[in-house]
Design an enzyme around this catalytic site. Structure first.
Site, PDB file in Angstrom:
ATOM      1  CG  ASN A 161      -1.683   1.429   1.258  1.00 37.06           C
ATOM      2  OD1 ASN A 161      -2.108   1.960   0.696  1.00 37.06           O
ATOM      3  ND2 ASN A 161      -2.738   1.236   2.981  1.00 37.06           N
ATOM      4  CE  LYS A 206      -0.356   2.867   5.164  1.00 40.49           C
ATOM      5  NZ  LYS A 206       0.098   3.204   6.327  1.00 40.49           N
ATOM      6  CG  HIS A 265      -6.223   1.655   5.437  1.00 39.19           C
ATOM      7  ND1 HIS A 265      -5.309   2.407   6.127  1.00 39.19           N
ATOM      8  CD2 HIS A 265      -4.619   0.695   4.730  1.00 39.19           C
ATOM      9  CE1 HIS A 265      -4.219   2.663   6.614  1.00 39.19           C
ATOM     10  NE2 HIS A 265      -3.621   1.308   5.923  1.00 39.19           N
ATOM     11  CD  GLU A 289      -2.584   5.374   6.906  1.00 38.64           C
ATOM     12  OE1 GLU A 289      -2.832   5.808   5.947  1.00 38.64           O
ATOM     13  OE2 GLU A 289      -1.884   5.050   7.916  1.00 38.64           O
ATOM     14  CD  GLU A 338      -3.138  -2.393   7.344  1.00 36.55           C
ATOM     15  OE1 GLU A 338      -2.544  -2.917   6.779  1.00 36.55           O
ATOM     16  OE2 GLU A 338      -3.868  -1.122   7.498  1.00 36.55           O
ATOM     17  N   GLY A 368       2.196   2.351  10.643  1.00 35.65           N
ATOM     18  CA  GLY A 368       4.121   3.688  10.846  1.00 35.65           C
ATOM     19  C   GLY A 368       4.289   3.723  11.811  1.00 35.65           C
ATOM     20  CB  SER A 398       6.018  -1.545  11.565  1.00 33.04           C
ATOM     21  OG  SER A 398       5.486  -0.564  12.558  1.00 33.04           O
TER      22      SER A 398
HETATM   23  P1  13P Z   1       3.304   0.511   7.937  1.00 32.63           P
HETATM   24  O1  13P Z   1       3.871  -0.914   7.017  1.00 32.63           O
HETATM   25  O2  13P Z   1       4.170   1.957   7.460  1.00 32.63           O
HETATM   26  O3  13P Z   1       3.023   0.218   8.906  1.00 32.63           O
HETATM   27  O4  13P Z   1       1.431   0.699   7.455  1.00 32.63           O
HETATM   28  C1  13P Z   1       0.909  -0.380   7.250  1.00 32.63           C
HETATM   29  C2  13P Z   1      -0.143   0.120   6.736  1.00 32.63           C
HETATM   30  O5  13P Z   1      -1.238   0.620   6.456  1.00 32.63           O
HETATM   31  C3  13P Z   1      -0.625  -0.518   4.918  1.00 32.63           C
HETATM   32  O6  13P Z   1      -1.778  -0.877   4.891  1.00 32.63           O
END
Ligand code: 13P
Length: 249
Positions: A9, A11, A95, A97, A165, A171, A208
């Site tokens: 992803n 982002k 997601h 976010e 997740e 992150g 992560s």
């Molecule tokens: P990170 O791997 O940067 O923690 O992000 C995970 C994520 O949100 C994947 O959709």
């Protein structure tokens, strides 16, 4: 036997030039790996140019979101049909976010899942608890609510992919302990089996994930792959995670 699946992803990262270069590297470095399914999810603007790079490879394309209407006066939105028409086969839905910054609810997630499948896209449905919810012992309740919310009234559910997740792990460099993550994966699998009668479901872990922890996570019995954020922005680290899955296959 469920095949491992590694999804990147990206982002809100990568201009079109950067995206094309990253896709080229992932393509060349992952050649010959056949036992693992690979998906990359660039930002909307880069999907079409990236498609031209990977169209003859075993890498497949996903989007990071879509809207739940077919077409019309929805300024700024992207339909499932648009995604399908530029080579997307998958779409990330719900997601954390999007839930956090764009107030997406379980009801919207449910509509998006339905619409994505109506356009022949495979949804990757994301669920996971915040740190506060975890500390209050609410992880299982939250995950159950999000799964049931996403699936209510759906048909064709055997195609859906899930990603657990934990929000506190995204992150942050903190990862769930593999056994703790597996417990939640098992819970998701059990809900899907018991409440929705689906036997074979792939459930990815995200938060992560990097080459140093990918193998430990994916060697758990209910973790079928990874949804990778930060580490998918670098071809070397993303392909190392793919290789970790290949070694376990
Ligand atoms: P990170 O791997 O940067 O923690 O992000 C995970 C994520 O949100 C994947 O959709």
């Amino acid at each position: 036997m469920r095949r491992y699946l590694i999804a990147g992803n990206w982002k809100m990262n990568k201009t079109n030039n950067e995206a094309v270069n990253l896709a080229k590297r992932i393509f060349s470095d992952s050649q010959g790996i056949e036992k693992v399914d690979i998906i990359i999810c660039p930002p909307f603007t880069a999907i079409a140019p990236v498609y031209n790079v990977i169209k003859d490879s075993n890498i497949r394309l996903g989007a990071q979101n879509m809207f739940y209407e077919n077409e019309g006066a929805y300024t700024g939105e992207i339909s499932g049909e648009f995604l399908k028409s530029i080579g997307c086969e998958f779409v990330i839905i719900g997601h954390s976010e999007r839930r956090k910054y764009f107030n997406e609810t379980d009801v919207e997630v449910n509509k998006k899942v339905k619409k994505s499948m109506a356009f022949g896209l495979t949804p990757i449905v994301c669920v996971g608890e915040t740190l506060e919810e975890r500390e209050k012992g609410k992880t299982e309740e939250v995950v159950k609510r999000e799964i049931v919310g996403a699936l209510q009234g759906q048909t064709d559910m055997d195609k859906i992919i899930y990603a657990y997740e934990p929000i506190w792990a995204i992150g942050t460099g903190k990862t769930a302990h593999p056994e703790d993550a597996n417990k939640i994966h098992k819970l998701i699998r059990d809900i899907i089996k018991t409440d929705f009668r689906i036997d074979e479901t792939r459930i990815l872990y995200g938060g992560s994930v990097k080459s140093s922890n990918a193998e430990a996570l994916m060697s758990q019995p209910d973790i079928d792959g990874s949804l990778v954020g930060g580490a998918s922005l670098d071809a070397k680290s993303f392909v190392e995670i793919i290789k970790a899955a290949a070694n376990l296959s």
